[in-house]
Write a protein that holds these residues in place. Sequence first.
Motif, short mmCIF file in Angstrom:
data_model
loop_
_atom_site.label_atom_id
_atom_site.label_comp_id
_atom_site.label_asym_id
_atom_site.label_seq_id
_atom_site.Cartn_x
_atom_site.Cartn_y
_atom_site.Cartn_z
N GLY A 267 66.67 87.74 40.32
CA GLY A 267 67.83 88.57 40.64
C GLY A 267 68.72 88.92 39.47
O GLY A 267 69.80 89.47 39.67
N ILE A 268 68.28 88.59 38.25
CA ILE A 268 69.09 88.96 37.09
C ILE A 268 68.76 90.38 36.68
O ILE A 268 67.58 90.74 36.58
N ARG A 269 69.81 91.18 36.46
CA ARG A 269 69.55 92.55 36.01
C ARG A 269 69.37 92.53 34.50
O ARG A 269 70.32 92.65 33.74
N VAL A 270 68.11 92.31 34.11
CA VAL A 270 67.76 92.07 32.71
C VAL A 270 68.27 93.18 31.79
O VAL A 270 68.88 92.94 30.75
N GLY A 271 68.02 94.42 32.21
CA GLY A 271 68.44 95.55 31.39
C GLY A 271 69.93 95.55 31.15
O GLY A 271 70.39 95.78 30.03
N ARG A 272 70.69 95.27 32.22
CA ARG A 272 72.15 95.31 32.07
C ARG A 272 72.65 94.19 31.15
O ARG A 272 73.54 94.38 30.35
N VAL A 273 72.05 93.01 31.29
CA VAL A 273 72.43 91.89 30.41
C VAL A 273 72.20 92.30 28.95
O VAL A 273 73.07 92.14 28.09
N LYS A 274 71.00 92.85 28.67
CA LYS A 274 70.69 93.22 27.29
C LYS A 274 71.60 94.34 26.80
O LYS A 274 72.06 94.32 25.66
N PHE A 275 71.89 95.31 27.68
CA PHE A 275 72.78 96.40 27.30
C PHE A 275 74.15 95.84 26.88
O PHE A 275 74.70 96.21 25.84
N LEU A 276 74.67 94.92 27.69
CA LEU A 276 75.97 94.32 27.37
C LEU A 276 75.92 93.59 26.03
O LEU A 276 76.87 93.62 25.25
N LEU A 277 74.78 92.92 25.75
CA LEU A 277 74.66 92.18 24.49
C LEU A 277 74.69 93.14 23.30
O LEU A 277 75.30 92.83 22.26
N PHE A 278 74.04 94.30 23.45
CA PHE A 278 74.07 95.26 22.33
C PHE A 278 75.45 95.88 22.18
O PHE A 278 75.90 96.15 21.06
N LEU A 279 76.16 96.07 23.30
CA LEU A 279 77.56 96.51 23.20
C LEU A 279 78.35 95.48 22.40
O LEU A 279 79.18 95.81 21.56
N MET A 280 78.06 94.19 22.68
CA MET A 280 78.77 93.11 22.02
C MET A 280 78.54 93.10 20.51
O MET A 280 79.49 92.98 19.75
N THR A 281 77.26 93.22 20.07
CA THR A 281 77.04 93.24 18.61
C THR A 281 77.71 94.46 18.01
O THR A 281 78.23 94.40 16.90
N GLY A 282 77.74 95.57 18.76
CA GLY A 282 78.40 96.77 18.26
C GLY A 282 79.90 96.53 18.05
O GLY A 282 80.43 96.81 16.98
N VAL A 283 80.55 95.99 19.08
CA VAL A 283 82.00 95.76 18.98
C VAL A 283 82.32 94.74 17.89
O VAL A 283 83.26 94.93 17.11
N MET A 284 81.51 93.66 17.82
CA MET A 284 81.78 92.66 16.79
C MET A 284 81.55 93.24 15.39
O MET A 284 82.25 92.87 14.45
N SER A 285 80.59 94.14 15.26
CA SER A 285 80.39 94.80 13.97
C SER A 285 81.59 95.67 13.64
O SER A 285 82.03 95.75 12.49
N GLY A 286 82.15 96.33 14.69
CA GLY A 286 83.36 97.12 14.49
C GLY A 286 84.51 96.24 14.04
O GLY A 286 85.27 96.60 13.12
N LEU A 287 84.63 95.07 14.66
CA LEU A 287 85.69 94.12 14.28
C LEU A 287 85.50 93.66 12.83
O LEU A 287 86.45 93.61 12.04
N ALA A 288 84.25 93.34 12.48
CA ALA A 288 83.96 92.93 11.11
C ALA A 288 84.26 94.07 10.14
O ALA A 288 84.75 93.84 9.02
N ALA A 289 84.02 95.29 10.59
CA ALA A 289 84.31 96.46 9.74
C ALA A 289 85.80 96.55 9.46
O ALA A 289 86.23 96.85 8.34
#
Lengths: 327, 336
Positions: free
Chosen positions: B216-238
Motif C-alpha cells: 500500500g505504499i505509493r512508491v512513486g510519490r515517496v520517490k518524487f518527494l525525496l527528489f523534491l527534498m534533494t532539490g530544496v536542500m541543494s537550493g538551501l546549500a546554494a
Amino acid sequence: MMAGLFKHREALLLVAIVLLVGAIELRFPGFIAPRNLVSIYNDTAILIILALGQAAVILSRGIDLSIAANLALSGTIAALLNVAFPDLPVILLLAASVASGTLLGAINGLLVWRLSIPPIVVTLGTMTIYRGTIFLLTDGAWVNAHEMTAAFKAVPRATFLDLPVLSWVSLAAIAAMVVVFVYTRLGRAFYAVGGNPHAAVYTGISVGRTHFFAYLIAGSLAGLAGYLWVARYAVAYVDIASGFELDVVAACVIGGISIAGGAGTAIGAVLGALFLGIIKNALPVINISPFWQMAISGAVIIIAVIVNARGSRVKGRVILKKAEHAL
Amino acid sequence: MSMTETRHVPDRLHSRGHRALRSWESLLLVVAVAIFIANSFASPYFLDAWNLSDATFNFTEKALIAFAMALVIISGEIDLSVASIIALASTAMGYALQYGAGTPELVAIGLGVGLLCGAFNGLLITGLGLPSIVVTIGTMSLFRGLSYVVLGDKAFTGYPPGFAYFGQGYVFWVISFELVLFVVTAILFGILLHLTSFGRMVYAVGNNATAARFSGIRVGRVKFLLFLMTGVMSGLAAICLTSRLGSTRPSIAFGWELEVVTMAVLGGINILGGSGTIPGVVLAAIIMGLVTFGFGLMNVPGIVMSIFIGLLLIGVIALPVLYTRLARRMKKSETA
C-alpha cells in the motif's frame, strides 16, 4: 524478432545522426565535406574508445566512474617516462600507458570481485585516488609540450591513407570490441551477467570474474586513450579529462546501452559517442556559443533516455542469435 | 554458491562482521576521534576555537544535501544533479539581484529553483519510470549548462549585506549560522527517517519496491518527494554557499555531487538501497571536514586529501567483508 528490434535501435540512432548532420549541412554548407567529417570523427575518437570500455562494464551491470581518471593517470605516466627517458621508443611508452590502464582497471575489478564492494562505490573511490596519484607523481606541475619529444607528440597526428592514426586506433578498438561482444564467451558473459546475475551463476558463469574482465578491458582502453590524449593535446596535468567519465556514460546511454545491464551493443556505444561528438563540433559552426554546449548535451541525454525507455518495454536480450534462428 | 560466485553487498545491519564491530556508527566515531587526535598532534593551530569553527564550513553545506541524498539512496535511487542545482539556484539568485531583489526574495528564489529542479528530476524518474542515475546525469549537464548560458564566463556579485548572514554570520560567539543549520537539519532528517512512517516507507521502498507497492505504499510519490527534498536542500546549500563566497559563477560547487554521495556512503548508507542511518552521515560529514581541515593545516594540497577520502571510502566499506573472511579463516584453522 528481438534481434530485429535491437538492430532497429541502432538504425534509429544512425538515422538521427544523418538527419542531424543533414540539418546542419542545409544551413551551413560544407559541414559534410569529407575533410570536416574526418576531423569530427577524429575529435570523437577518444570518446569512442572509452565508451567501448564503459559499455562492457555497464552491460555487465557495473559502472566505471574512474575511467577518465585512469586515462589521466596512464597518460601522465607515459608523459613522465617520455620526459625522463627521451630515448625510449614511443611504442614502449604506449605499452606503459596501456599497462598502467590495465593495472588500474584490474584494481577496480579486484575490489568489485573479491571484496564485493558495489561498482559505483569502488570507482568513486578509485577515481579520486587515481587523480590524486597524478598529483603525487607530478607534484602538481604540468608536463608541457616542449618537454615532450617530437616523436611522442607525432603519433596520434600522423596520417595514414588521409586518416590520422588516432582515428585508426579507434577503428581498431571498435573492430576488436565488436568481436569480443558478439563472438566470444566473455562477450556473452557480459550480457548474461548484466541480464540476470543469478541465472548466469546457474549456467556456470562466474559473475565476479566477468566483472573483473569488464573492468580490465575498460582499464586497458582507458590506458590506450591516456597516451593518445596526452600526446594529442601535448600536455599532462592533474585535471586532464576531468568530468569526462560522465560524457562516456552519456555516450553509452544515448547509444542504447541499458544502465541496468544486459542490453545494448558495441556499435550503439560508438554511435552514441558520435552523436555527442557531432553536436559538440556543430555548435561553433552554427554560431551557437560554446556555453550552450553543456545544456544541449544534457537535454540530448534526457531525450535519448526517454526514447530508449519507450523502445525497451520488453526487458532482456537474446544472447545466442544463431540458436534463436535455429528454432 | 560460494562467496565469490555471487556478488552481493555486505548487509551491514546483519552481517557478522558488522555485529563484531558493534555498529557502523561506532566505527565512524572511532575514526573521527582518531583523526581529531591526529590533527591536534599534526598542527599546533588545530585546537583553536576559531579554527575549528572555520573547519565546519568544509562540510556543513555538503552535509545539508547529504542528508536528503541519504534518503534518496536508501530508497534505491541516486541524484547526481545536486551540484548543478546549486549552480542554477545560485545563478537565478544572481540574476534576480540585477533586478534589485532583496534578501527575502533571494532566499525564496534559491529554494524555489531547487524545488523546481527537484520536481523536474522527480517527474522524469517517477512519472516516466526512468533510471535516476541516467536522468540525473542528464539534468546535471542541463542545469549547469543553463547556468553557463546565463552567465557565460562572467560572475554575479554585489549581494546585499543582510544576505551575507547565511554563509558568514555567527549565531553565538564562534557558532556559525551554518553550523546551527547543520545541527537542526540533521535532527529534522533524523526524526523524519527514523521516527516517522514516511521514514519506514523510504526503507521499505529501498528494500523491495514491489513488496512496498503491494503493502500500500505509493512508491512513486515517496520517490518524487525525496527528489523534491534533494532539490530544496541543494537550493538551501546554494543560498549558504553563495552567501559565503559573495558571488555566483557557473563553476560553483563543481564536483560536489560525488563528494555528497561519498559522504552518504561513508556514513553507512547502502548504495544499493534499504539501509543506513542519519547519525552515520553526520559522523561521515564531520570526518570528511576534519580530514580536509587537518590536511589544510599541514599545507597538504586538497587533491592529496581526496586520495585519503577515496582510500577511507573503500577501506571502511571493505572492512566488514575482510573481517568476516578473516574470522572464518581463523575458525577453519582452529578446527583443523
